[in-house]
Design a protein around this motif. Sequence first.
Motif, PDB file in Angstrom:
ATOM      1  N   GLY A   1       0.795  -1.223   0.000  1.00  0.00           N
ATOM      2  CA  GLY A   1       0.000   0.000   0.000  1.00  0.00           C
ATOM      3  C   GLY A   1       0.828   1.273   0.000  1.00  0.00           C
ATOM      4  O   GLY A   1       0.294   2.370  -0.115  1.00  0.00           O
ATOM      5  N   GLU A   2       2.150   1.144   0.129  1.00  0.00           N
ATOM      6  CA  GLU A   2       3.011   2.316   0.248  1.00  0.00           C
ATOM      7  C   GLU A   2       3.711   2.725  -1.046  1.00  0.00           C
ATOM      8  O   GLU A   2       4.271   3.812  -1.118  1.00  0.00           O
ATOM      9  N   THR A   3       3.725   1.853  -2.046  1.00  0.00           N
ATOM     10  CA  THR A   3       4.469   2.159  -3.261  1.00  0.00           C
ATOM     11  C   THR A   3       3.796   1.536  -4.476  1.00  0.00           C
ATOM     12  O   THR A   3       3.129   0.512  -4.358  1.00  0.00           O
ATOM     13  N   GLU A   4       4.007   2.156  -5.620  1.00  0.00           N
ATOM     14  CA  GLU A   4       3.526   1.573  -6.871  1.00  0.00           C
ATOM     15  C   GLU A   4       4.670   0.895  -7.628  1.00  0.00           C
ATOM     16  O   GLU A   4       4.490   0.460  -8.754  1.00  0.00           O
ATOM     17  N   TYR A   5       5.824   0.785  -7.014  1.00  0.00           N
ATOM     18  CA  TYR A   5       6.959   0.107  -7.647  1.00  0.00           C
ATOM     19  C   TYR A   5       6.757  -1.408  -7.724  1.00  0.00           C
ATOM     20  O   TYR A   5       7.413  -2.091  -8.487  1.00  0.00           O
TER      21      TYR A   5
ATOM     22  N   LYS B   1      22.752 -16.921 -12.587  1.00  0.00           N
ATOM     23  CA  LYS B   1      22.009 -15.739 -13.018  1.00  0.00           C
ATOM     24  C   LYS B   1      21.024 -15.319 -11.933  1.00  0.00           C
ATOM     25  O   LYS B   1      20.299 -16.146 -11.377  1.00  0.00           O
ATOM     26  N   ILE B   2      21.021 -14.000 -11.656  1.00  0.00           N
ATOM     27  CA  ILE B   2      19.984 -13.401 -10.819  1.00  0.00           C
ATOM     28  C   ILE B   2      19.182 -12.505 -11.750  1.00  0.00           C
ATOM     29  O   ILE B   2      19.735 -11.615 -12.396  1.00  0.00           O
ATOM     30  N   ALA B   3      17.886 -12.748 -11.840  1.00  0.00           N
ATOM     31  CA  ALA B   3      16.998 -11.962 -12.702  1.00  0.00           C
ATOM     32  C   ALA B   3      16.069 -11.135 -11.825  1.00  0.00           C
ATOM     33  O   ALA B   3      15.734 -11.531 -10.702  1.00  0.00           O
ATOM     34  N   LEU B   4      15.658  -9.983 -12.340  1.00  0.00           N
ATOM     35  CA  LEU B   4      14.703  -9.150 -11.615  1.00  0.00           C
ATOM     36  C   LEU B   4      13.943  -8.273 -12.593  1.00  0.00           C
ATOM     37  O   LEU B   4      14.373  -8.075 -13.730  1.00  0.00           O
ATOM     38  N   ASN B   5      12.818  -7.764 -12.141  1.00  0.00           N
ATOM     39  CA  ASN B   5      12.006  -6.797 -12.884  1.00  0.00           C
ATOM     40  C   ASN B   5      11.949  -5.528 -12.064  1.00  0.00           C
ATOM     41  O   ASN B   5      11.803  -5.588 -10.839  1.00  0.00           O
ATOM     42  N   VAL B   6      12.032  -4.372 -12.743  1.00  0.00           N
ATOM     43  CA  VAL B   6      11.971  -3.099 -12.044  1.00  0.00           C
ATOM     44  C   VAL B   6      11.182  -2.107 -12.885  1.00  0.00           C
ATOM     45  O   VAL B   6      11.331  -2.059 -14.109  1.00  0.00           O
ATOM     46  N   LEU B   7      10.320  -1.330 -12.237  1.00  0.00           N
ATOM     47  CA  LEU B   7       9.537  -0.320 -12.933  1.00  0.00           C
ATOM     48  C   LEU B   7      10.468   0.759 -13.479  1.00  0.00           C
ATOM     49  O   LEU B   7      11.388   1.195 -12.785  1.00  0.00           O
ATOM     50  N   GLU B   8      10.230   1.204 -14.687  1.00  0.00           N
ATOM     51  CA  GLU B   8      11.116   2.161 -15.351  1.00  0.00           C
ATOM     52  C   GLU B   8      11.324   3.455 -14.573  1.00  0.00           C
ATOM     53  O   GLU B   8      12.352   4.113 -14.723  1.00  0.00           O
ATOM     54  N   THR B   9      10.388   3.836 -13.724  1.00  0.00           N
ATOM     55  CA  THR B   9      10.498   5.083 -12.970  1.00  0.00           C
ATOM     56  C   THR B   9      11.311   4.938 -11.682  1.00  0.00           C
ATOM     57  O   THR B   9      11.594   5.935 -11.025  1.00  0.00           O
ATOM     58  N   ASN B  10      11.715   3.733 -11.337  1.00  0.00           N
ATOM     59  CA  ASN B  10      12.459   3.491 -10.102  1.00  0.00           C
ATOM     60  C   ASN B  10      13.964   3.670 -10.367  1.00  0.00           C
ATOM     61  O   ASN B  10      14.746   2.727 -10.313  1.00  0.00           O
ATOM     62  N   ASP B  11      14.339   4.915 -10.645  1.00  0.00           N
ATOM     63  CA  ASP B  11      15.723   5.233 -11.020  1.00  0.00           C
ATOM     64  C   ASP B  11      16.738   4.825  -9.963  1.00  0.00           C
ATOM     65  O   ASP B  11      17.818   4.345 -10.285  1.00  0.00           O
ATOM     66  N   LYS B  12      16.407   5.043  -8.699  1.00  0.00           N
ATOM     67  CA  LYS B  12      17.337   4.711  -7.614  1.00  0.00           C
ATOM     68  C   LYS B  12      17.653   3.208  -7.615  1.00  0.00           C
ATOM     69  O   LYS B  12      18.812   2.807  -7.491  1.00  0.00           O
TER      70      LYS B  12
END
Length: 181
Positions: A37-41, A132-143
């Motif tokens: 509930g705290e982030t849209e990431y 291999k370590i794979a991950l997904n990240v939202l494009e706006t999560n620059d940090k």
Amino acid sequence: MRIDPKEFHVHNLRYIIRSAAEDDAKTFSEVRLQIDGETEYLDREQGEAFIDESGFKKIIKEDTESINSLLLVAEVNGRIAGFSRCAGNALKRTSHKVEFGVCILQQYWGFGIGKNLLEASVHWADSNGIKKIALNVLETNDKAIRLYKKYGFEVEGVLKKDKILSDGNYYNTILMGRFND
């Protein structure tokens, strides 16, 4: 699998990174619900794909017993402030890789918890033959993207218009991977 606990002191906050224990299951459920509930990431909105205490007990038990999975918590004053997971599987063709995810309560952002969970996960993967370590990240999560690149992750692809957020706009998901040859 399990790792040895490690203590950190950052900006007057003391926390421990350790392997999850079955006793954490109830708190895990509560913390995950709050973080959603705290982030849209993240992929979920608050309450979606809810996992209750018994569900987390099962996940913790399976990840602890698995040779290619790792579930870590960041503990502040005896309470979970965040967690990360490297989820592997037993399929022969993909047993060399894990999917990484991390969640931190917003009040603990900026204390290096995500970085230290990532660092512990990368060290564990490199020490245990994970290729291999794979991950997904939202494009706006620059940090987060900058942090992942610092630890050797590279962009493998982009899922276009993959998420719709509360502003009604579509956003891309970036697929990243780190390879240990």
